[in-house]
Design a protein around this motif. Sequence first.
Motif, short mmCIF file in Angstrom:
data_model
loop_
_atom_site.label_atom_id
_atom_site.label_comp_id
_atom_site.label_asym_id
_atom_site.label_seq_id
_atom_site.Cartn_x
_atom_site.Cartn_y
_atom_site.Cartn_z
N GLY A 115 34.10 27.76 45.83
CA GLY A 115 34.75 26.05 44.24
C GLY A 115 35.08 28.59 43.63
N THR A 116 34.44 28.71 41.92
CA THR A 116 34.56 30.02 41.93
C THR A 116 33.91 30.89 42.15
N HIS A 117 34.34 31.85 42.30
CA HIS A 117 33.32 33.43 42.60
C HIS A 117 33.71 34.53 41.68
N ILE A 118 32.48 35.11 41.39
CA ILE A 118 33.06 36.52 40.10
C ILE A 118 33.00 37.79 40.84
N LEU A 119 33.84 38.87 41.59
CA LEU A 119 33.07 39.83 41.45
C LEU A 119 33.09 40.63 39.44
N VAL A 120 31.00 41.49 40.18
CA VAL A 120 31.23 41.45 38.91
C VAL A 120 30.62 43.18 39.59
N CYS A 121 31.29 44.27 38.93
CA CYS A 121 31.22 45.65 39.17
C CYS A 121 30.89 46.31 37.96
N ALA A 122 29.87 47.47 37.77
CA ALA A 122 29.60 47.88 36.93
C ALA A 122 29.53 49.23 37.38
N VAL A 123 29.79 49.75 36.04
CA VAL A 123 29.64 51.67 36.30
C VAL A 123 28.92 51.96 35.05
N SER A 124 27.41 52.66 35.28
CA SER A 124 26.89 53.06 34.47
C SER A 124 27.13 54.62 34.26
N PHE A 153 36.02 40.33 38.23
CA PHE A 153 37.28 40.12 39.36
C PHE A 153 37.49 38.99 39.95
N LYS A 154 38.24 37.92 39.45
CA LYS A 154 37.67 36.16 39.51
C LYS A 154 38.44 35.64 41.03
#
Length: 411
Positions: free
Chosen positions: A140-149, A164-165
């Motif tokens: 199924g659907t996967h979402i790669l979440v990249c966060a930068v602080s 990124f889906k």
Amino acid sequence: MEVNQAKQEHLLALKVMRLTKPTLFTNLPVTCEDRDLPGDLFGQLMREDPSTIKGAEALMLGEMLTLPQNFGNIFLGETFSSYISVHNDSIQMVKDVLVKADLQTSSQRLNLSASNSAVGELKPESCIDDVIHHEVKEIGTHILVCAVSYTTQYGEKLYFRKFFKFQVLKPLDVKTKFYNAETDEVFLEAQIQNITTSPMFMEKVSLEPSMMYNVTELNTVASGDDGESTFGKMSYLQPMDTRQYLYCLKPKPEYAEKAGVIKGVTVIGKLDIVWKTNLGERGRLQTSQLQRMAPGYGDIRLSLETIPDTVNLEEPFDIICRITNCSERTMDLVLEMCNTSSIHWCGVSGRQLGKLCPGAFLSLPLTLLSSVQGLQSLSGLRLTDTFLKRTYEYDDVAQVCVVCPYSSNEC
């Protein structure tokens, strides 16, 4: 597919790329006959092309490798790899840079970052690189979440994310069938179909049995460790092709004698499938625990321990029957033998077999003969429990081939 937040000027730039192996370069060969107008011109151009294979210029596959031009497909059981790079595009020094990568699925959120500690300083034109790996275990659907602080040199704390889906597809279609033998053996047939668009090299397809069974693979031509696979030396599975695997499960000795226990076992084990695609990309799938319908033996189970394959016409032969008490009560059994038109039992009918405790069994030798040639069914056995006055009849217990020992003219 990439989804960004509202645009904001940031000092850092984030790039995310999927890591995959290259593919062989493909070309479209153009040929013609020698008597045509171009003559050998096309052949000469292909021989001079550095991407073609020398001596096999007309093949579509060449000797060169090409980098992937798109995201490509991701299949269940494969390893998803990605390269994450954070670059300082500004002329300022930034501090406390923290890069975090999470993978969101339909059921969970996984942290894929190699390190959760922040980088103290990031100079201009410098970058932070990270490579993440994850074995895909959900469809199924996967979402790669990249966060930068990060923190600017003026003490301002900034934060941004990118999404990124992508979709995870099913690579194999697995179907199973169970066959219960006359004994406690169970045969499992597994049909595996390649539903991708590229061929697979089937490295391993094995059955991991449950704790009560031992398994024997029936997918080799000869027995032993050196037996050749029934599918040949090169075990390739082309797109949309199906292959059948067969396994035999036998109860372990400590459970084989417990008829009531082994009768109710429905969990058989699970399949372990390992394959390779393209340039050695590996994938692995394990099915959930396979379950069968428990065979309905009833209160009494009658099976054959020994029976000859072929017998002579009108000559007595011996068999050994096993009678098992599958109920939870003690039985007092009487055996009756009834002749049929082709099978004649030798011995005394109405014999007392005595008491049989729950889960116990007894081996009973019997003698009979056949008066008709051909494949004959052994029928006519009847067991009666004198305690409850219940009768159990058994027809088609087994089959035996009856032949004439003389010439066809004398029979």
